[in-house]
Design a protein around this motif. Structure first.
Motif, mmCIF file in Angstrom:
data_model
loop_
_atom_site.group_PDB
_atom_site.id
_atom_site.type_symbol
_atom_site.label_atom_id
_atom_site.label_comp_id
_atom_site.label_asym_id
_atom_site.label_seq_id
_atom_site.Cartn_x
_atom_site.Cartn_y
_atom_site.Cartn_z
ATOM 1 N N ASP A 1 -2.536 -4.777 -3.519
ATOM 2 C CA ASP A 1 -1.670 -4.509 -3.733
ATOM 3 C C ASP A 1 -1.369 -3.954 -5.143
ATOM 4 O OD1 ASP A 1 -1.226 -6.826 -5.052
ATOM 5 O OD2 ASP A 1 0.484 -7.451 -4.277
ATOM 6 N N LEU A 2 -2.442 -3.268 -5.654
ATOM 7 C CA LEU A 2 -2.326 -3.047 -7.101
ATOM 8 C C LEU A 2 -2.431 -1.315 -7.000
ATOM 9 C CD1 LEU A 2 -5.095 -5.145 -8.610
ATOM 10 C CD2 LEU A 2 -2.682 -5.639 -8.814
ATOM 11 N N VAL A 3 -1.699 -0.741 -8.070
ATOM 12 C CA VAL A 3 -1.575 0.674 -8.236
ATOM 13 C C VAL A 3 -2.172 1.011 -9.575
ATOM 14 C CG1 VAL A 3 -0.032 1.165 -6.580
ATOM 15 C CG2 VAL A 3 0.840 0.380 -8.817
ATOM 16 N N PRO A 4 -2.575 2.144 -9.691
ATOM 17 C CA PRO A 4 -2.971 3.228 -8.894
ATOM 18 C C PRO A 4 -4.083 2.934 -7.923
ATOM 19 C CG PRO A 4 -3.677 3.860 -10.899
ATOM 20 C CD PRO A 4 -3.115 2.451 -11.224
ATOM 21 N N ALA A 5 -3.608 3.129 -6.767
ATOM 22 C CA ALA A 5 -4.715 3.055 -5.620
ATOM 23 C C ALA A 5 -4.794 4.296 -5.052
ATOM 24 C CB ALA A 5 -4.712 2.060 -4.677
ATOM 25 N N PHE A 6 -6.049 4.645 -4.245
ATOM 26 C CA PHE A 6 -6.042 6.224 -3.726
ATOM 27 C C PHE A 6 -6.998 5.940 -2.458
ATOM 28 C CE2 PHE A 6 -9.625 5.704 -6.692
ATOM 29 C CZ PHE A 6 -10.651 6.426 -5.918
ATOM 30 N N MET A 7 -6.633 7.195 -1.633
ATOM 31 C CA MET A 7 -7.530 7.358 -0.572
ATOM 32 C C MET A 7 -8.320 8.675 -0.517
ATOM 33 S SD MET A 7 -4.886 5.957 2.611
ATOM 34 C CE MET A 7 -4.975 7.373 3.395
ATOM 35 N N SER B 1 -11.993 8.219 6.441
ATOM 36 C CA SER B 1 -11.180 7.891 5.344
ATOM 37 C C SER B 1 -11.512 6.656 4.717
ATOM 38 C CB SER B 1 -9.505 8.171 5.617
ATOM 39 O OG SER B 1 -9.449 9.361 6.080
ATOM 40 N N GLU B 2 -11.569 6.839 3.466
ATOM 41 C CA GLU B 2 -12.016 5.434 2.596
ATOM 42 C C GLU B 2 -10.788 5.248 1.599
ATOM 43 O OE1 GLU B 2 -16.318 5.909 0.983
ATOM 44 O OE2 GLU B 2 -15.866 7.876 1.267
ATOM 45 N N LEU B 3 -10.542 4.017 1.224
ATOM 46 C CA LEU B 3 -9.607 3.208 0.430
ATOM 47 C C LEU B 3 -10.426 2.585 -0.766
ATOM 48 C CD1 LEU B 3 -7.678 1.486 3.387
ATOM 49 C CD2 LEU B 3 -7.222 3.802 2.488
ATOM 50 N N PHE B 4 -9.610 2.848 -1.661
ATOM 51 C CA PHE B 4 -9.941 2.440 -3.269
ATOM 52 C C PHE B 4 -8.988 1.744 -3.961
ATOM 53 C CE2 PHE B 4 -12.830 6.059 -1.703
ATOM 54 C CZ PHE B 4 -14.097 5.352 -2.027
ATOM 55 N N ALA B 5 -9.025 0.727 -4.291
ATOM 56 C CA ALA B 5 -8.226 -0.020 -5.115
ATOM 57 C C ALA B 5 -8.693 -0.675 -6.581
ATOM 58 C CB ALA B 5 -7.544 -1.404 -4.344
ATOM 59 N N PRO B 6 -7.849 -0.946 -7.636
ATOM 60 C CA PRO B 6 -8.068 -1.175 -8.807
ATOM 61 C C PRO B 6 -8.634 -2.810 -8.803
ATOM 62 C CG PRO B 6 -5.700 -0.738 -8.830
ATOM 63 C CD PRO B 6 -6.239 -0.237 -7.492
ATOM 64 N N ASP B 7 -9.398 -2.968 -9.604
ATOM 65 C CA ASP B 7 -9.947 -4.539 -9.787
ATOM 66 C C ASP B 7 -10.860 -4.975 -8.560
ATOM 67 O OD1 ASP B 7 -8.874 -5.000 -12.227
ATOM 68 O OD2 ASP B 7 -6.972 -6.022 -11.228
ATOM 69 N N GLN B 8 -10.897 -3.917 -7.352
ATOM 70 C CA GLN B 8 -11.842 -4.139 -6.309
ATOM 71 C C GLN B 8 -12.752 -3.323 -6.164
ATOM 72 O OE1 GLN B 8 -9.413 -4.688 -2.928
ATOM 73 N NE2 GLN B 8 -10.921 -5.487 -1.666
ATOM 74 N N ASP B 9 -12.621 -1.884 -6.388
ATOM 75 C CA ASP B 9 -13.359 -0.897 -6.281
ATOM 76 C C ASP B 9 -13.652 -0.150 -7.580
ATOM 77 O OD1 ASP B 9 -13.673 -0.956 -3.258
ATOM 78 O OD2 ASP B 9 -11.656 -0.185 -3.347
#
Length: 89
Positions: free
Chosen positions: A50-56, A66-74
């Motif tokens: 649930d962190l932003v900014p995130a993107f697809m 489609s791929e998902l990317f999130a801060p601190d994880q990716d």
């Protein structure tokens, strides 16, 4: 063709900076404020976080790719996120 969808939140300085970086690097994107597009973002949260900014990165020809990317994880920095986007589009 691939498109970038960015999840942001009003008042988030990291989100504003990310959008600025994308614009400065001529990266076209669709902005999705998480409060205006709650259902869409909730689906993202179930898969990532649930962190932003995130993107697809959305593949118009094959949405299942489609791929998902999130801060601190990716990615740890906005520059890393930009590099991911540049590699994907």
């Amino acid at each position: 063709m691939k498109q970038i969808v960015v999840f942001t939140m009003e008042g988030c300085p990291h989100c504003q900076e990310f959008k600025k970086i994308l614009t400065e690097n001529n990266v076209e994107y669709f902005n999705r404020d998480i409060h205006e597009h709650q259902e869409e973002y909730q689906l993202f949260q179930k898969v990532k976080n649930d962190l932003v900014p995130a993107f697809m990165v959305v593949d118009d020809e094959n949405t299942s790719e489609s791929e998902l990317f999130a801060p601190d994880q990716d990615y740890q920095t906005l520059e890393e996120a930009l590099n991911i986007i540049k590699q994907k589009i």
